[in-house]
Design a protein around this motif. Structure first.
Motif, PDB file in Angstrom:
ATOM      1  N   ASN A 153     -13.307  -4.927   5.354  1.00  0.00           N
ATOM      2  CA  ASN A 153     -12.379  -5.528   6.312  1.00  0.00           C
ATOM      3  C   ASN A 153     -11.323  -4.563   6.841  1.00  0.00           C
ATOM      4  O   ASN A 153     -10.634  -4.883   7.808  1.00  0.00           O
ATOM      5  CB  ASN A 153     -11.678  -6.729   5.663  1.00  0.00           C
ATOM      6  N   GLY A 154     -11.178  -3.417   6.188  1.00  0.00           N
ATOM      7  CA  GLY A 154     -10.178  -2.454   6.625  1.00  0.00           C
ATOM      8  C   GLY A 154      -8.782  -2.758   6.120  1.00  0.00           C
ATOM      9  O   GLY A 154      -7.892  -1.912   6.183  1.00  0.00           O
ATOM     10  N   LYS A 155      -8.566  -3.982   5.617  1.00  0.00           N
ATOM     11  CA  LYS A 155      -7.275  -4.359   5.062  1.00  0.00           C
ATOM     12  C   LYS A 155      -7.460  -5.599   4.189  1.00  0.00           C
ATOM     13  O   LYS A 155      -8.490  -6.273   4.238  1.00  0.00           O
ATOM     14  CB  LYS A 155      -6.263  -4.649   6.167  1.00  0.00           C
ATOM     15  N   LEU A 156      -6.454  -5.872   3.371  1.00  0.00           N
ATOM     16  CA  LEU A 156      -6.405  -7.068   2.541  1.00  0.00           C
ATOM     17  C   LEU A 156      -5.149  -7.857   2.908  1.00  0.00           C
ATOM     18  O   LEU A 156      -4.227  -7.287   3.517  1.00  0.00           O
ATOM     19  CB  LEU A 156      -6.367  -6.682   1.049  1.00  0.00           C
ATOM     20  N   PRO A 157      -5.074  -9.128   2.538  1.00  0.00           N
ATOM     21  CA  PRO A 157      -3.851  -9.894   2.808  1.00  0.00           C
ATOM     22  C   PRO A 157      -2.713  -9.528   1.863  1.00  0.00           C
ATOM     23  O   PRO A 157      -1.717 -10.247   1.783  1.00  0.00           O
ATOM     24  CB  PRO A 157      -4.299 -11.348   2.616  1.00  0.00           C
ATOM     25  N   TYR A 158      -2.870  -8.446   1.142  1.00  0.00           N
ATOM     26  CA  TYR A 158      -1.826  -7.903   0.264  1.00  0.00           C
ATOM     27  C   TYR A 158      -2.141  -6.433   0.081  1.00  0.00           C
ATOM     28  O   TYR A 158      -3.238  -5.972   0.421  1.00  0.00           O
ATOM     29  CB  TYR A 158      -1.800  -8.621  -1.092  1.00  0.00           C
ATOM     30  N   ASP A 159      -1.195  -5.665  -0.404  1.00  0.00           N
ATOM     31  CA  ASP A 159      -1.399  -4.242  -0.660  1.00  0.00           C
ATOM     32  C   ASP A 159      -1.685  -4.057  -2.143  1.00  0.00           C
ATOM     33  O   ASP A 159      -0.807  -4.267  -2.980  1.00  0.00           O
ATOM     34  CB  ASP A 159      -0.157  -3.444  -0.244  1.00  0.00           C
ATOM     35  N   ALA A 160      -2.934  -3.680  -2.467  1.00  0.00           N
ATOM     36  CA  ALA A 160      -3.345  -3.583  -3.867  1.00  0.00           C
ATOM     37  C   ALA A 160      -2.490  -2.600  -4.659  1.00  0.00           C
ATOM     38  O   ALA A 160      -2.287  -2.773  -5.865  1.00  0.00           O
ATOM     39  CB  ALA A 160      -4.822  -3.185  -3.952  1.00  0.00           C
ATOM     40  N   GLU A 161      -1.989  -1.563  -3.994  1.00  0.00           N
ATOM     41  CA  GLU A 161      -1.213  -0.545  -4.692  1.00  0.00           C
ATOM     42  C   GLU A 161       0.269  -0.918  -4.807  1.00  0.00           C
ATOM     43  O   GLU A 161       0.920  -0.565  -5.786  1.00  0.00           O
ATOM     44  CB  GLU A 161      -1.363   0.804  -3.998  1.00  0.00           C
ATOM     45  N   LYS A 162       0.810  -1.646  -3.826  1.00  0.00           N
ATOM     46  CA  LYS A 162       2.232  -1.963  -3.810  1.00  0.00           C
ATOM     47  C   LYS A 162       2.555  -3.354  -4.357  1.00  0.00           C
ATOM     48  O   LYS A 162       3.646  -3.573  -4.880  1.00  0.00           O
ATOM     49  CB  LYS A 162       2.774  -1.845  -2.378  1.00  0.00           C
ATOM     50  N   ASP A 163       1.630  -4.295  -4.204  1.00  0.00           N
ATOM     51  CA  ASP A 163       1.924  -5.693  -4.542  1.00  0.00           C
ATOM     52  C   ASP A 163       1.428  -6.108  -5.923  1.00  0.00           C
ATOM     53  O   ASP A 163       1.634  -7.256  -6.325  1.00  0.00           O
ATOM     54  CB  ASP A 163       1.302  -6.623  -3.494  1.00  0.00           C
ATOM     55  N   LEU A 164       0.766  -5.206  -6.625  1.00  0.00           N
ATOM     56  CA  LEU A 164       0.265  -5.514  -7.959  1.00  0.00           C
ATOM     57  C   LEU A 164       0.676  -4.426  -8.940  1.00  0.00           C
ATOM     58  O   LEU A 164       0.783  -3.249  -8.562  1.00  0.00           O
ATOM     59  CB  LEU A 164      -1.258  -5.647  -7.955  1.00  0.00           C
ATOM     60  N   THR A 165       0.901  -4.810 -10.189  1.00  0.00           N
ATOM     61  CA  THR A 165       1.190  -3.848 -11.258  1.00  0.00           C
ATOM     62  C   THR A 165      -0.072  -3.658 -12.096  1.00  0.00           C
ATOM     63  O   THR A 165      -0.566  -4.616 -12.700  1.00  0.00           O
ATOM     64  CB  THR A 165       2.310  -4.373 -12.173  1.00  0.00           C
ATOM     65  N   PRO A 166      -0.614  -2.452 -12.145  1.00  0.00           N
ATOM     66  CA  PRO A 166      -1.782  -2.215 -13.001  1.00  0.00           C
ATOM     67  C   PRO A 166      -1.378  -2.267 -14.479  1.00  0.00           C
ATOM     68  O   PRO A 166      -0.317  -1.773 -14.853  1.00  0.00           O
ATOM     69  CB  PRO A 166      -2.247  -0.816 -12.601  1.00  0.00           C
ATOM     70  N   ILE A 167      -2.216  -2.889 -15.286  1.00  0.00           N
ATOM     71  CA  ILE A 167      -1.942  -2.974 -16.730  1.00  0.00           C
ATOM     72  C   ILE A 167      -2.994  -2.215 -17.522  1.00  0.00           C
ATOM     73  O   ILE A 167      -2.670  -1.331 -18.312  1.00  0.00           O
ATOM     74  CB  ILE A 167      -1.881  -4.448 -17.190  1.00  0.00           C
ATOM     75  N   LEU A 168      -4.270  -2.535 -17.278  1.00  0.00           N
ATOM     76  CA  LEU A 168      -5.318  -1.925 -18.100  1.00  0.00           C
ATOM     77  C   LEU A 168      -6.670  -2.065 -17.416  1.00  0.00           C
ATOM     78  O   LEU A 168      -6.998  -3.131 -16.890  1.00  0.00           O
ATOM     79  CB  LEU A 168      -5.365  -2.631 -19.457  1.00  0.00           C
ATOM     80  N   LEU A 169      -7.441  -0.993 -17.414  1.00  0.00           N
ATOM     81  CA  LEU A 169      -8.864  -1.078 -17.081  1.00  0.00           C
ATOM     82  C   LEU A 169      -9.581  -1.581 -18.320  1.00  0.00           C
ATOM     83  O   LEU A 169      -9.335  -1.096 -19.423  1.00  0.00           O
ATOM     84  CB  LEU A 169      -9.403   0.299 -16.678  1.00  0.00           C
ATOM     85  N   LEU A 170     -10.463  -2.566 -18.144  1.00  0.00           N
ATOM     86  CA  LEU A 170     -11.043  -3.262 -19.292  1.00  0.00           C
ATOM     87  C   LEU A 170     -12.504  -2.913 -19.561  1.00  0.00           C
ATOM     88  O   LEU A 170     -12.918  -2.838 -20.720  1.00  0.00           O
ATOM     89  CB  LEU A 170     -10.941  -4.774 -19.080  1.00  0.00           C
TER      90      LEU A 170
END
Length: 322
Positions: free
Chosen positions: A103-120
């Motif tokens: 889509n070229g974009k999301l309805p949120y910014d994955a890097e700015k709007d979420l806090t990464p915790i852990l790759l599982l």
């Protein structure tokens, strides 16, 4: 009690109090894990394993909520809009970044709007062929595609899914042509290749294991850098000359932006304990999820790199949402 012992006790109490102050006694009430997909998939199974184990560990309810829709965007946006207190978490997978590519974009910014915790963990992707088409590896796939009048087609779990992207990458690297048929999920694609309606299907590798063992399907290869433990006899695409080709579905735990570092550390430490438990590892392996635990920094880097990779691959292979 000796003075030294008394001093040590006071120091221990102070340390515990300090840690509790940082996390606010977290968790002291119910925690939600939002899964932005339907029940029964890898993300859902992983979330329910974590939820059951963390509930025992924390002595607080841990509720898994499936908020499916819009290719995972509905549930993700709900978490993005939630308070940054650690009581609403998100269990996402790499569909998030394939959506970005399509889509070229999301309805949120994955890097700015979420806090990464852990790759599982990860689930490899496998390409399977119906035995009647005489395709058993990449070499025979290339030969079949090169036949005069060849009109190969393949089914995937849907347009813009990681499986779709993996096959388009394979086509580019191997120089083959095959028409894409996007199904509404992996199961229908597997059913049609089993029935011989289509020659090839590319799906989550765990869905192919029983059919490979029974001989009803031939597995051409798997997308991970190492062989898939459930099908060790099947070579990777890299082993068959398509390098680099490390292209698995990944699963990750995240929270809203600005999650307190102490909460991130607390959740990450406790989830690591769950993922190291032999019983949990066995349950996840049976569901096709191979534990691969990496910290928040590694997860953030993976999201950045995969976002760029999927955008470029979508452009090159002309993958677009319908």
């Amino acid at each position: 009690m000796s003075f030294q012992r008394f001093a040590l006790t006071l120091a221990t109490v102070a340390a515990c109090a300090g840690a509790q102050a940082q996390t606010g006694g977290y968790p002291n009430r119910a925690v939600r894990i939002v899964v932005p997909y339907a029940t029964g998939g890898g993300s859902d199974i992983l979330a329910r394993q974590l939820g059951a184990s963390l509930q025992q560990m924390w002595k607080q309810p841990v509720v898994v909520e499936n908020k499916a829709g819009a290719a995972g965007n509905i549930g993700s946006r709900e978490v993005v809009r939630s308070p940054a207190d650690g009581y609403t978490l998100l269990l996402q997978n790499s569909t998030m970044v394939t959506n970005l590519g399509v889509n070229g974009k999301l309805p949120y910014d994955a890097e700015k709007d979420l806090t990464p915790i852990l790759l599982l963990g990860v689930t490899p992707i496998g390409l399977a062929a119906h035995p009647s088409f005489n395709i058993s590896d990449v070499k025979s796939l290339v030969a079949a595609a090169a036949q005069p009048g060849s009109s190969l087609s393949y089914g995937s779990c849907g347009i813009g899914t990681p499986q779709h992207f993996a096959m388009e990458l394979l086509k580019l690297k191997a120089g083959v042509q095959a028409l894409h048929i996007g199904y509404k999920g992996c199961a229908p694609a597997v059913a049609d290749v089993l029935g011989g309606q289509i020659p090839l299907a590319i799906v989550s590798a765990n869905l192919l294991t029983p059919h490979a063992q029974s001989g009803r399907l031939k597995v051409v290869g798997v997308s991970s850098a190492q062989r898939y433990e459930a099908m060790p006899q099947v070579p990777t695409f890299e082993e068959q000359g398509l390098k680099p080709f490390d292209f698995s579905i990944w699963y990750a735990l995240m929270g809203p932006a600005n999650l307190p570092p102490a909460v991130v550390d607390k959740v990450a430490a406790d989830v690591r304990k769950v993922m190291a438990d032999p019983g949990a590892k066995s349950n996840l392996s049976n569901a096709g999820v191979e534990p691969l635990v990496r910290d928040a920094a590694a997860l953030a880097q993976l999201i950045r790199e995969d976002s760029a990779r999927y955008i470029e691959l979508a452009r090159t292979a002309r993958i677009r949402a319908e």
